[in-house]
Design an enzyme around this catalytic site. Sequence first.
Site, PDB file in Angstrom:
ATOM      1  N   TYR A  59      -0.181   0.972  22.859  1.00  0.00           N
ATOM      2  CA  TYR A  59      -0.521   1.059  21.433  1.00  0.00           C
ATOM      3  C   TYR A  59      -1.706   0.135  21.147  1.00  0.00           C
ATOM      4  O   TYR A  59      -1.540  -1.076  20.950  1.00  0.00           O
ATOM      5  CB  TYR A  59       0.663   0.661  20.550  1.00  0.00           C
ATOM      6  CG  TYR A  59       1.893   1.532  20.665  1.00  0.00           C
ATOM      7  CD1 TYR A  59       1.842   2.801  21.227  1.00  0.00           C
ATOM      8  CD2 TYR A  59       3.126   1.079  20.191  1.00  0.00           C
ATOM      9  CE1 TYR A  59       2.981   3.585  21.328  1.00  0.00           C
ATOM     10  CE2 TYR A  59       4.262   1.868  20.280  1.00  0.00           C
ATOM     11  CZ  TYR A  59       4.189   3.124  20.855  1.00  0.00           C
ATOM     12  OH  TYR A  59       5.325   3.895  20.953  1.00  0.00           O
ATOM     13  N   ALA A  83       6.252   1.800   9.560  1.00  0.00           N
ATOM     14  CA  ALA A  83       5.914   1.514   8.159  1.00  0.00           C
ATOM     15  C   ALA A  83       4.503   0.935   8.105  1.00  0.00           C
ATOM     16  O   ALA A  83       4.193  -0.019   8.813  1.00  0.00           O
ATOM     17  CB  ALA A  83       6.916   0.535   7.555  1.00  0.00           C
TER      18      ALA A  83
END
Length: 319
Positions: free
Chosen positions: A57, A274
């Site tokens: 990531y 989120a």
Amino acid sequence: MEKRKLGTSAVEITPIIVGTWQAGKRMWVGIEDADSIKAIRAAFEAGITTVDTAEVYGEGHSERIVAEALSDVRDQVQYATKVFSNHLKYDQVIEACDRSLKNLKTDYIDLYQIHWPAGAFNSAIVPIEETMNALNDLKQQGKIRAIGVSNFSRDQLAEALQYGRIDSLQPPYSLFWRQIEQDAMPYCSENQISILAYSPLAQGLLTGKFPRGQKFAPEDNRSSNKLFQGENFEHAQQALDKLRPIAERHNCTLAQLALAWLIAQPQANAIAGARYPEQAKDNAKAADVKLSPEEIAEIEAIGRIVTDNLDNNPVMWNW
């Protein structure tokens, strides 16, 4: 938030887990580090103590953001990260783990996972025994506390389990994407393997915020997500219309309803990303939504409006 045992390990996790793919920025649009840090912190303050990340990531960027958000409360949180499919030879696993430890500013990782099986994304074919030997050695050294796999089929999971204890499987799983129920879920239940479901909101589709006709920029990974395309997207809208009255009954959002349904499934926990603090707080509230067996069955039937029309390909994206 009440914790659950991770497989048969000594690690305890929250049923809602904060996901941080977006914190790496790559393949996402409009992500700011400051927002990511605030969102991860808000999740922790709302009771979500388990956070999932990966070396791939943003090439470690997400892991570094996690450290920035949570280093001062490291003893109260559980870090889960992953080694990518191009680092599965013995020495590569050891080196990747050391990099992740450095990025996360910690001396141990609670759950270390194989992100994709060897061979994925044109990576080298490495025998699972070799990779597991490295993971077992890392565990023995205390650098990792538990071993998991991600995107493995039932057969791949069973093979890995021959060479050491696997305490979790991380598959794509949501009300709108349920191949795991036919493949690995029964095996996980039999062998006390926790399921950490990624994309439990189908990349935001289950929030109901994307109207019919929604278009995504080419660099947004949702533009390749099968659920956002053609008839699949229309079926999803039909299902959402039927889910709304159930959410209203519980005075919760569609997203909270979808998460509550998922964590009520056998062995299942939900990794929910989120971008902003409010989203993290809202995700945490899903743990308080209690569904009756009848409601769980009703929601499941509605989900089939989407899933009965999908093919059997386990990958959610047309990459």
